[in-house]
Motif scaffolding. Structure first.
Motif, PDB file in Angstrom:
ATOM      1  N   LEU A 191       0.651  -1.106   0.035  1.00 27.45           N
ATOM      2  CA  LEU A 191       0.241   0.084   0.061  1.00 27.45           C
ATOM      3  C   LEU A 191       0.860   1.508   0.033  1.00 27.45           C
ATOM      4  CD1 LEU A 191      -2.830   1.539   0.252  1.00 27.45           C
ATOM      5  CD2 LEU A 191      -2.498   1.297   2.797  1.00 27.45           C
ATOM      6  N   LEU A 192       1.790   1.242   0.873  1.00 28.59           N
ATOM      7  CA  LEU A 192       2.706   2.570   1.024  1.00 28.59           C
ATOM      8  C   LEU A 192       3.277   2.650  -0.411  1.00 28.59           C
ATOM      9  CD1 LEU A 192       3.922   2.585   4.580  1.00 28.59           C
ATOM     10  CD2 LEU A 192       2.002   3.633   3.520  1.00 28.59           C
ATOM     11  N   GLN A 220       2.464   2.299  -3.400  1.00 28.21           N
ATOM     12  CA  GLN A 220       1.567   2.916  -4.300  1.00 28.21           C
ATOM     13  C   GLN A 220       0.853   3.993  -3.946  1.00 28.21           C
ATOM     14  OE1 GLN A 220      -1.478  -0.419  -4.579  1.00 28.21           O
ATOM     15  NE2 GLN A 220      -0.015  -2.145  -5.016  1.00 28.21           N
ATOM     16  N   ARG A 221       0.957   4.310  -2.693  1.00 24.83           N
ATOM     17  CA  ARG A 221       0.514   5.555  -2.236  1.00 24.83           C
ATOM     18  C   ARG A 221       1.482   6.267  -1.095  1.00 24.83           C
ATOM     19  NH1 ARG A 221      -5.588   5.332  -0.030  1.00 24.83           N
ATOM     20  NH2 ARG A 221      -4.907   7.886   0.141  1.00 24.83           N
ATOM     21  N   THR A 222       2.303   6.816  -1.738  1.00 24.32           N
ATOM     22  CA  THR A 222       3.504   7.198  -1.151  1.00 24.32           C
ATOM     23  C   THR A 222       3.100   8.365  -0.159  1.00 24.32           C
ATOM     24  OG1 THR A 222       4.359   8.384  -3.062  1.00 24.32           O
ATOM     25  CG2 THR A 222       5.361   6.211  -2.832  1.00 24.32           C
ATOM     26  N   GLU A 223       2.254   9.081  -0.626  1.00 23.44           N
ATOM     27  CA  GLU A 223       1.631  10.274   0.342  1.00 23.44           C
ATOM     28  C   GLU A 223       1.250   9.910   1.823  1.00 23.44           C
ATOM     29  OE1 GLU A 223      -2.066   8.684  -1.690  1.00 23.44           O
ATOM     30  OE2 GLU A 223       0.110   8.836  -2.336  1.00 23.44           O
ATOM     31  N   LEU A 224       1.015   8.559   1.789  1.00 24.64           N
ATOM     32  CA  LEU A 224       0.782   7.879   3.125  1.00 24.64           C
ATOM     33  C   LEU A 224       1.958   7.528   4.077  1.00 24.64           C
ATOM     34  CD1 LEU A 224      -2.239   5.442   2.325  1.00 24.64           C
ATOM     35  CD2 LEU A 224      -2.232   7.889   3.008  1.00 24.64           C
ATOM     36  N   TYR A 251      10.288   8.491  -4.582  1.00 21.05           N
ATOM     37  CA  TYR A 251       9.205   9.286  -3.734  1.00 21.05           C
ATOM     38  C   TYR A 251       9.545  10.755  -3.287  1.00 21.05           C
ATOM     39  CZ  TYR A 251       7.235  10.637   0.951  1.00 21.05           C
ATOM     40  OH  TYR A 251       6.637  11.131   1.971  1.00 21.05           O
TER      41      TYR A 251
END
Length: 224
Positions: free
Chosen positions: A47-48, A50-54, A208
């Motif tokens: 998940l992280l 794919q969604r590095t903003e998290l 990232y």
């Protein structure tokens, strides 16, 4: 004057009297918990990536729940209980005067496992002869921990708010206040993700950071 003989009582390990069937069931549960912990951290790593903003949100989460545990365990805990604030074992909560609710869903983490050599030693503080596990560390096992939201006062009223035993404390109770520790760095998170995702190509922190810089530049342009 004669001396008084010191008497000792023997405190046995909880599993000392397990039947062979109970031992097998316990072993199977520990293995299942270990597998669940590994799957959870792999899911969170994916998940992280794919969604590095998290990533920064995860760093804050990890600072709350890690305590003495690893960053990898914090990653797995996020996948299982993203709203957790204070996480500990049932044994720890008992020492805090709290008990875990019977219907609570455990959070599975990995814990170091010692060898299985059992030694009987006298505790100089209590006079009890206790069975302890000694030997070299030998890999990892599964451990169950619980968020404070899944606990209630045990035998005495809550020492923070006075809630009766067995009753849920109100949301304003100080027991729910997060205790933040050190904030993991982005580099530490990236190293962890890279290790977990190695077979899938790893994780590139530079990518990232470049994306974060581009987002910051766009925000600056929008403010002009």
């Amino acid at each position: 004057m004669g001396t008084t003989a010191r008497t000792t009582t023997k405190r046995r390990r909880p599993r000392a009297d397990f039947t062979p069937e109970q031992r097998e069931a316990y072993k199977a549960r520990k293995q299942a918990d270990k597998s669940a912990a590994i799957r959870a951290r792999e899911s969170a790593a994916a998940l992280l990536s794919q969604r590095t903003e998290l990533i920064d949100a995860f760093r804050v989460y990890a600072s709350r729940v890690m305590d003495h545990r690893t960053l990898g365990n914090a990653l797995g805990m996020m996948a299982q209980r993203p709203d957790a604030t204070r996480v500990n074992s049932a044994f720890f909560w008992a020492r805090e005067g709290r008990t875990v609710l019977p219907d609570a869903n455990p959070i599975c983490v990995l814990a170091r496992r010692k060898g299985n050599r059992i030694v009987e030693e006298e505790n100089p503080d209590t006079g009890e002869v206790e069975e302890t596990v000694q030997g070299k560390w030998s890999g990892w096992t599964g451990e169950r921990v619980f968020d404070v939201l899944d606990t209630v006062p045990a035998k005495k009223p809550c020492r923070h708010c006075g809630t009766a035993p067995g009753e849920r404390c109100p949301g304003s109770c100080a027991v729910y206040v997060p205790v933040a520790g050190p904030l993991p760095t982005r580099e530490e998170v990236a190293d962890l993700l890279n290790e977990i995702l190695r077979e899938d190509g790893g994780f590139d922190l530079g990518l990232y950071e470049s994306m974060a810089d581009e987002a910051a530049d766009m925000d600056d342009e929008g403010d002009e």
